[in-house]
Scaffold this motif. Sequence first.
Motif, mmCIF file in Angstrom:
data_model
loop_
_atom_site.group_PDB
_atom_site.id
_atom_site.type_symbol
_atom_site.label_atom_id
_atom_site.label_comp_id
_atom_site.label_asym_id
_atom_site.label_seq_id
_atom_site.Cartn_x
_atom_site.Cartn_y
_atom_site.Cartn_z
ATOM 1 N N SER A 82 1.335 -10.886 1.807
ATOM 2 C CA SER A 82 0.722 -10.880 3.135
ATOM 3 C C SER A 82 0.495 -12.289 3.668
ATOM 4 O O SER A 82 0.471 -13.258 2.916
ATOM 5 C CB SER A 82 -0.623 -10.148 3.076
ATOM 6 O OG SER A 82 -0.444 -8.800 2.682
ATOM 7 N N LEU A 83 0.305 -12.370 4.995
ATOM 8 C CA LEU A 83 -0.028 -13.630 5.659
ATOM 9 C C LEU A 83 -1.184 -13.376 6.611
ATOM 10 O O LEU A 83 -1.134 -12.466 7.445
ATOM 11 C CB LEU A 83 1.165 -14.167 6.448
ATOM 12 C CG LEU A 83 0.895 -15.397 7.326
ATOM 13 C CD1 LEU A 83 0.576 -16.612 6.455
ATOM 14 C CD2 LEU A 83 2.063 -15.685 8.238
ATOM 15 N N THR A 84 -2.237 -14.189 6.498
ATOM 16 C CA THR A 84 -3.369 -14.153 7.422
ATOM 17 C C THR A 84 -3.603 -15.570 7.915
ATOM 18 O O THR A 84 -3.860 -16.467 7.111
ATOM 19 C CB THR A 84 -4.637 -13.615 6.729
ATOM 20 O OG1 THR A 84 -4.393 -12.286 6.259
ATOM 21 C CG2 THR A 84 -5.812 -13.605 7.694
ATOM 22 N N LEU A 85 -3.497 -15.766 9.234
ATOM 23 C CA LEU A 85 -3.752 -17.079 9.829
ATOM 24 C C LEU A 85 -5.155 -17.100 10.413
ATOM 25 O O LEU A 85 -5.722 -16.069 10.761
ATOM 26 C CB LEU A 85 -2.717 -17.379 10.914
ATOM 27 C CG LEU A 85 -1.256 -17.411 10.457
ATOM 28 C CD1 LEU A 85 -0.336 -17.677 11.642
ATOM 29 C CD2 LEU A 85 -1.040 -18.450 9.377
ATOM 30 N N PHE A 124 5.684 -8.295 19.779
ATOM 31 C CA PHE A 124 5.482 -7.034 19.073
ATOM 32 C C PHE A 124 3.986 -6.775 19.072
ATOM 33 O O PHE A 124 3.205 -7.664 18.737
ATOM 34 C CB PHE A 124 6.011 -7.129 17.639
ATOM 35 C CG PHE A 124 7.476 -7.404 17.560
ATOM 36 C CD1 PHE A 124 8.388 -6.365 17.577
ATOM 37 C CD2 PHE A 124 7.953 -8.703 17.492
ATOM 38 C CE1 PHE A 124 9.747 -6.615 17.508
ATOM 39 C CE2 PHE A 124 9.303 -8.968 17.419
ATOM 40 C CZ PHE A 124 10.205 -7.910 17.432
ATOM 41 N N THR A 125 3.574 -5.587 19.434
ATOM 42 C CA THR A 125 2.142 -5.318 19.547
ATOM 43 C C THR A 125 1.608 -4.570 18.336
ATOM 44 O O THR A 125 2.339 -3.932 17.594
ATOM 45 C CB THR A 125 1.842 -4.508 20.820
ATOM 46 O OG1 THR A 125 2.599 -3.300 20.766
ATOM 47 C CG2 THR A 125 2.190 -5.285 22.057
ATOM 48 N N SER A 135 8.876 -9.306 -0.590
ATOM 49 C CA SER A 135 8.049 -8.379 -1.352
ATOM 50 C C SER A 135 8.821 -7.093 -1.605
ATOM 51 O O SER A 135 9.618 -6.669 -0.768
ATOM 52 C CB SER A 135 6.759 -8.046 -0.605
ATOM 53 O OG SER A 135 5.960 -7.163 -1.375
ATOM 54 N N THR A 136 8.566 -6.486 -2.728
ATOM 55 C CA THR A 136 9.130 -5.164 -3.028
ATOM 56 C C THR A 136 8.038 -4.109 -2.987
ATOM 57 O O THR A 136 8.238 -2.989 -3.437
ATOM 58 C CB THR A 136 9.815 -5.165 -4.413
ATOM 59 O OG1 THR A 136 8.865 -5.571 -5.406
ATOM 60 C CG2 THR A 136 11.014 -6.104 -4.435
ATOM 61 N N GLU A 137 6.881 -4.468 -2.447
ATOM 62 C CA GLU A 137 5.744 -3.551 -2.385
ATOM 63 C C GLU A 137 5.374 -3.232 -0.947
ATOM 64 O O GLU A 137 5.602 -4.037 -0.042
ATOM 65 C CB GLU A 137 4.528 -4.168 -3.088
ATOM 66 C CG GLU A 137 4.767 -4.464 -4.554
ATOM 67 C CD GLU A 137 3.566 -5.116 -5.213
ATOM 68 O OE1 GLU A 137 2.498 -5.228 -4.563
ATOM 69 O OE2 GLU A 137 3.691 -5.518 -6.373
ATOM 70 N N THR A 138 4.771 -2.066 -0.744
ATOM 71 C CA THR A 138 4.193 -1.716 0.553
ATOM 72 C C THR A 138 2.779 -2.259 0.594
ATOM 73 O O THR A 138 2.256 -2.749 -0.412
ATOM 74 C CB THR A 138 4.192 -0.191 0.754
ATOM 75 O OG1 THR A 138 3.408 0.398 -0.280
ATOM 76 C CG2 THR A 138 5.603 0.372 0.724
ATOM 77 N N GLY A 139 2.155 -2.201 1.763
ATOM 78 C CA GLY A 139 0.776 -2.651 1.878
ATOM 79 C C GLY A 139 0.613 -4.105 2.254
ATOM 80 O O GLY A 139 -0.511 -4.593 2.354
ATOM 81 N N ASN A 140 1.700 -4.815 2.477
ATOM 82 C CA ASN A 140 1.614 -6.201 2.942
ATOM 83 C C ASN A 140 1.201 -6.206 4.404
ATOM 84 O O ASN A 140 1.564 -5.315 5.162
ATOM 85 C CB ASN A 140 2.964 -6.901 2.791
ATOM 86 C CG ASN A 140 3.425 -6.945 1.358
ATOM 87 O OD1 ASN A 140 2.779 -7.524 0.514
ATOM 88 N ND2 ASN A 140 4.550 -6.295 1.083
ATOM 89 N N THR A 141 0.437 -7.215 4.810
ATOM 90 C CA THR A 141 -0.012 -7.312 6.196
ATOM 91 C C THR A 141 0.355 -8.664 6.789
ATOM 92 O O THR A 141 0.545 -9.645 6.086
ATOM 93 C CB THR A 141 -1.538 -7.115 6.298
ATOM 94 O OG1 THR A 141 -2.198 -8.107 5.514
ATOM 95 C CG2 THR A 141 -1.940 -5.723 5.841
ATOM 96 N N MET A 154 -1.079 -6.536 11.973
ATOM 97 C CA MET A 154 -2.503 -6.328 12.182
ATOM 98 C C MET A 154 -2.958 -6.778 13.569
ATOM 99 O O MET A 154 -4.062 -6.470 13.989
ATOM 100 C CB MET A 154 -3.309 -7.068 11.114
ATOM 101 C CG MET A 154 -2.895 -6.700 9.687
ATOM 102 S SD MET A 154 -2.822 -4.929 9.344
ATOM 103 C CE MET A 154 -4.549 -4.530 9.369
ATOM 104 N N ASP A 155 -2.113 -7.530 14.278
ATOM 105 C CA ASP A 155 -2.378 -7.946 15.648
ATOM 106 C C ASP A 155 -1.036 -8.223 16.306
ATOM 107 O O ASP A 155 0.009 -7.956 15.726
ATOM 108 C CB ASP A 155 -3.321 -9.161 15.705
ATOM 109 C CG ASP A 155 -2.747 -10.426 15.072
ATOM 110 O OD1 ASP A 155 -1.724 -10.333 14.362
ATOM 111 O OD2 ASP A 155 -3.327 -11.507 15.282
ATOM 112 N N ASP A 156 -1.046 -8.732 17.537
ATOM 113 C CA ASP A 156 0.207 -9.007 18.239
ATOM 114 C C ASP A 156 0.993 -10.098 17.530
ATOM 115 O O ASP A 156 0.428 -11.035 16.987
ATOM 116 C CB ASP A 156 -0.065 -9.458 19.673
ATOM 117 C CG ASP A 156 -0.616 -8.342 20.541
ATOM 118 O OD1 ASP A 156 -0.726 -7.195 20.050
ATOM 119 O OD2 ASP A 156 -0.934 -8.609 21.710
ATOM 120 N N LEU A 157 2.300 -9.956 17.563
ATOM 121 C CA LEU A 157 3.198 -10.945 16.968
ATOM 122 C C LEU A 157 4.058 -11.513 18.082
ATOM 123 O O LEU A 157 4.786 -10.779 18.743
ATOM 124 C CB LEU A 157 4.073 -10.281 15.894
ATOM 125 C CG LEU A 157 5.166 -11.137 15.254
ATOM 126 C CD1 LEU A 157 4.559 -12.342 14.539
ATOM 127 C CD2 LEU A 157 5.976 -10.295 14.275
#
Length: 88
Positions: free
Chosen positions: A18-21, A78-79, A37-43, A68-71
């Motif tokens: 995941s990435l959180t800024l 992407f919303t 990643s080979t897993e689900t649940g990344n944000t 998790m927010d607009d990209l």
Amino acid sequence: MSLLWYKATAISLHIYGSLTLNPAMSYTFDGPVYFESTETGNTLFTAGISLNRNSMYFNGAGGAWALMDDLNLAGKRFTTCAWQFAGQ
């Protein structure tokens, strides 16, 4: 886990998960960003920071990322919703 990247230079950035800024941060990296990643649940949470300077790649069989927010990418937006990017 936090990443402190001060005056570092890199050609590309590989993120394994995941990435959180943070909205208070300065983001000036202009190379390609690879989400691996080979897993689900990344944000992916950009906190309103535009990533339009980057090419973005999502890789990993079975991996998925939820926005998790607009990209914002180079004029494309992407919303927040049930977006899932699954690696092939």
